[in-house]
Write an enzyme that holds these catalytic residues in place. Structure first.
Site, short mmCIF file in Angstrom:
data_model
loop_
_atom_site.label_atom_id
_atom_site.label_comp_id
_atom_site.label_asym_id
_atom_site.label_seq_id
_atom_site.Cartn_x
_atom_site.Cartn_y
_atom_site.Cartn_z
CB CYS A 22 12.90 15.63 70.36
SG CYS A 22 13.19 17.25 69.62
CE1 TYR A 28 20.71 22.80 72.62
CE2 TYR A 28 22.67 23.99 71.92
CZ TYR A 28 21.29 23.83 71.91
OH TYR A 28 20.50 24.68 71.18
N GLY A 73 11.24 17.39 75.21
CA GLY A 73 10.94 16.93 73.86
C GLY A 73 10.34 18.00 72.96
CB CYS A 260 11.91 29.75 89.04
SG CYS A 260 12.52 28.80 87.63
CG ASP A 282 11.97 21.43 82.31
OD1 ASP A 282 11.82 20.26 81.92
OD2 ASP A 282 12.37 22.34 81.57
CB CYS A 322 26.55 31.96 98.10
SG CYS A 322 27.34 30.90 96.88
CB CYS A 335 19.13 27.61 87.87
SG CYS A 335 18.23 26.07 87.55
#
Length: 407
Positions: A22, A28, A73, A260, A282, A322, A335
């Protein structure tokens, strides 16, 4: 157990052609740490052999519509000729298919040539812009300092040329304090398509990193952004598009959401790294979730492999509280990276309290909007077929193919 995804076609892939490289040094960033996976020195670049193998294998898997997201990136480090080659390969192996390309970029390299290409090839651009300068430059730096002014100029260049642009805004500990400013800034820039991504990262000890947004702060942020979004409606028509809210509406009308993090299981796509290595997600580019290599293994088989199935179903391994939560049907635990990276949370989503607060706040409005959508969809069905390129009969102001046509 839900096995529907085990049979579904692979319609979406995420390609990281420049790997973790990058031209910025965002404080972060979660992805820079993956450089340790790739022993070769930078720059990391996808070869044309890997690119062609990826496109050649993917296109037959996707059926009629293929979705490719180019991330990093910073993917524009590959240079424009690489993406021109990618589009040529899509045409060669796509047999007239519809291909949706999305490019996520920090915007620093977007010039007139890039803009012309992105408009001509109908790319959707996800532009990383966290809000006003003091918010954006808090964590998004490059060698010359803060990047806000250059990203703002790129946004204007893209929008003026008619490129579809989605603002990708990270909600950090600092950004969460300024929902009104962030929303107003994006609107003033003409960025009416917005996506807010909560920053949830761990430090070296497995505890929340300093820039991670706290649950109470994120809950307040979501509630305020939701109210700003709803207040901007013209009648029953939204004037801005916020991905998370619209994805939730899919749940409310009884459909699978396109995000997702809200699905019952993960693993709806495959990640192809610059090296050709393929991963389940990812956020989990790690040896544990490596599925194979694009030059050695079959992409469809990797997507339907036992390893990918294990990854999908891991999301369902939740604490009992949950499953007893009244909002479980909406988030399904959220997620996994938001509940597996931070040791403090004992398997629960770090943002659980934020989501509970938001769902309680938004539920009455979302129920009302869902009822309107169902009524409009029923009315449109009674009138006969609707062209995908015509205004949506639900009254959103968007094209049918971008709105209820997806439902």
């Amino acid at each position: 157990m839900n096995n529907a995804m085990d049979r579904m076609p692979l319609q979406s892939i995420l390609i990281k052609p420049a790997g973790p490289d990058c031209n910025m040094h965002c404080a972060y960033c979660f992805y820079c740490c993956t450089q340790a996976l790739f022993p070769e020195p930078a720059p990391h670049r996808m070869s044309l052999e890997v690119l062609e193998a990826t496109i050649r294998q993917f296109m037959p898997c996707a059926g009629g519509t293929a979705s490719i997201c180019w991330q990093g990136g910073e993917p524009t480090l590959m240079g424009l000729p690489f993406f021109e080659q990618a589009v040529e390969l899509q045409a060669r192996y796509g047999w007239g298919m519809t291909v949706a390309n999305a490019l996520q970029t920090n915007g620093l390299l977007i010039d007139a040539a890039w803009t012309t290409f992105l408009r001509r090839c109908s790319f959707l651009v996800g532009l990383s812009l966290d809000g006003p300068a003091h918010v954006h430059d808090r964590y998004r730096h490059y060698a010359g300092g803060g990047s806000w002014a250059r990203v703002r100029d790129s946004a204007k260049r893209l929008l003026d040329a008619g490129v579809s642009v989605n603002a990708m805004s990270v909600v950090s500990d600092y950004a969460a304090r300024f929902p009104d400013e962030i929303y107003a800034t994006l609107k003033e820039l003409g960025l009416s398509w917005m996506q807010f991504v909560p920053c949830v990262e761990a430090d070296a000890h497995g505890h929340a990193a300093p820039f991670t947004v706290a649950p109470e702060e994120y809950g307040s942020f979501l509630c305020r952004i939701f109210d700003l979004w709803r207040d901007d409606f013209t009648g029953d028509r939204p004037t801005t598009s916020i991905r998370f809210f619209e994805a939730l509406l899919y749940n409310y009308v009884g459909m699978t959401p396109p995000e997702c993090s809200l699905m019952e299981e993960c693993g709806s796509y495959v990640v192809v790294e610059h090296s050709g290595d393929c991963y389940a997600c990812d956020f989990f580019v790690t040896p544990e979730w490596r599925l194979g290599h694009i030059l050695q293994d079959d992409l469809a088989e990797m997507f339907h492999s036992r390893r990918q199935q294990e990854f999908r179903r891991r999301k369902t391994l939740l604490p009992a509280e949950c499953r007893l939560c009244r909002w479980y049907r909406l988030c399904h635990g959220g997620c996994p990276k938001d509940r597996l990276r931070i040791a403090d949370d004992k398997g629960k989503n770090h943002l659980c309290l934020a989501l509970q607060r938001f769902f309680a706040h938004a539920d009455p409005t979302l129920r009302q909007l869902a009822g309107q959508i169902r009524n409009n969809m029923e009315a449109s069905r009674n009138k006969g077929p609707v062209s995908r390129n015509s205004p949506c009969p639900c009254g959103s102001g968007r094209m049918y193919k971008q709105c209820c046509g997806k439902l």
